[in-house]
Scaffold this active site. Structure first.
Site, short mmCIF file in Angstrom:
data_model
loop_
_atom_site.label_atom_id
_atom_site.label_comp_id
_atom_site.label_asym_id
_atom_site.label_seq_id
_atom_site.Cartn_x
_atom_site.Cartn_y
_atom_site.Cartn_z
CE1 TYR A 199 -2.96 -3.09 0.49
CE2 TYR A 199 -3.57 -2.26 2.66
CZ TYR A 199 -3.70 -3.19 1.65
OH TYR A 199 -4.59 -4.22 1.81
CG HIS B 290 -0.57 -8.50 0.34
ND1 HIS B 290 -0.23 -7.17 0.35
CD2 HIS B 290 -1.89 -8.52 0.08
CE1 HIS B 290 -1.31 -6.43 0.10
NE2 HIS B 290 -2.32 -7.23 -0.08
#
Length: 273
Positions: A47, A105
């Site tokens: 992010y 992730h």
């Protein structure tokens, strides 16, 4: 705030996610989220806003022990030489000695799952995270991860919203004692516009978005909410003063459709269940 328990972890059932948010947006909205009562925050290396979240939380004065902080290791850091170093970098950016939950992730076949899980366990044993988990794994991958891991896998963070039936993954997770953390709960903006969700919301004095978040919570999931607008934060957390009926839950369940999945990046997405 409702708590979801999994293998010793006590995770606030409603979290605040910062996916696709700029540093400026994160630093503007996190104080409002804390003021509204959020204590569970979710970010990721990918992010690129861990540092902004770290600054906002540090500046808030909220005690570290009162926060539940999650981040995720990106797939290009799964190698033996880079995994632990990437976690150290995340901790530096977040201004903490450890996170509460560290996740893989996305699955990747470039590094064996056994090696990914071994590295997760190593950083957990080193005290850099309290708990470990996975994200975007299908049933087979999640089952394999749980079997291989010395420390318990406490969650599988997956896409979940009314248009995607995740009951099979949720049932498999429950059998393993693994919680489900739901991201993309607003289905990229479809939820607030949905006529059925708006109708159900009107009966409860709530918005369609609040109905969808409440639905996820009542399914037993941990739900990640998100807004970049400070004035919308209070609405997101105001979902614990009403309950959907069994009929409401069933009607929302009818919205699922075969093409409901929105997040399936080529080269990363597994064979979905």
């Amino acid at each position: 705030m409702t708590i979801v328990k999994a293998h010793g972890a006590e995770i606030p059932a409603l979290g605040f996610g910062v996916f696709r948010m700029s540093d400026a947006e994160v630093e503007a909205v996190v104080p409002a989220a804390l003021e509204a009562g959020f204590r569970h925050f979710d970010t990721a290396q990918a992010y690129r806003n861990e540092a902004a979240l770290g600054r906002a939380l540090a500046a808030s004065g909220v005690r570290r022990d009162d926060l539940f902080l999650t981040t995720k290791v990106w797939v290009d850091q799964y190698g033996k030489q880079s995994f632990a170093a990437s976690v150290d970098e995340s901790l530096d950016k977040l201004k903490v000695d450890r996170v509460d939950l560290l996740l893989l992730h996305w699955p990747t076949d470039k590094v064996a799952i056994a090696d990914q899980i071994e590295r997760l366990n190593e950083v957990q044993a080193a005290g850099k995270t309290r708990f470990i988990g996975v994200s975007n794994q299908n049933i087979a991958q999640m089952t394999q991860s749980a079997a291989l891991s010395r420390a318990p896998i406490v969650t599988n963070q997956i896409e979940a919203h009314p248009y995607l039936d995740q009951s099979a993954v949720a049932a498999a997770a429950k059998a393993l004692g693994v919680s489900i953390t739901a991201y993309f709960g607003m289905a990229d903006g479809a939820v607030p516009r949905d006529p059925l969700l708006r109708e159900i919301g009107a009966r409860h004095g709530k918005s369609a978005a609040q109905v969808a978040l409440r639905w996820l919570i009542q399914l037993g999931y941990i739900a990640l909410s998100k807004t970049a607008r400070p004035e919308r934060v209070a609405e997101n957390i105001a979902i614990f003063d009403f309950a959907l009926t069994d009929e409401d839950m069933a009607r929302i369940g009818t919205l699922a459709r075969p093409d409901g999945r929105l997040v399936s990046p080529p080269g990363l997405a597994p064979d979905w269940d």
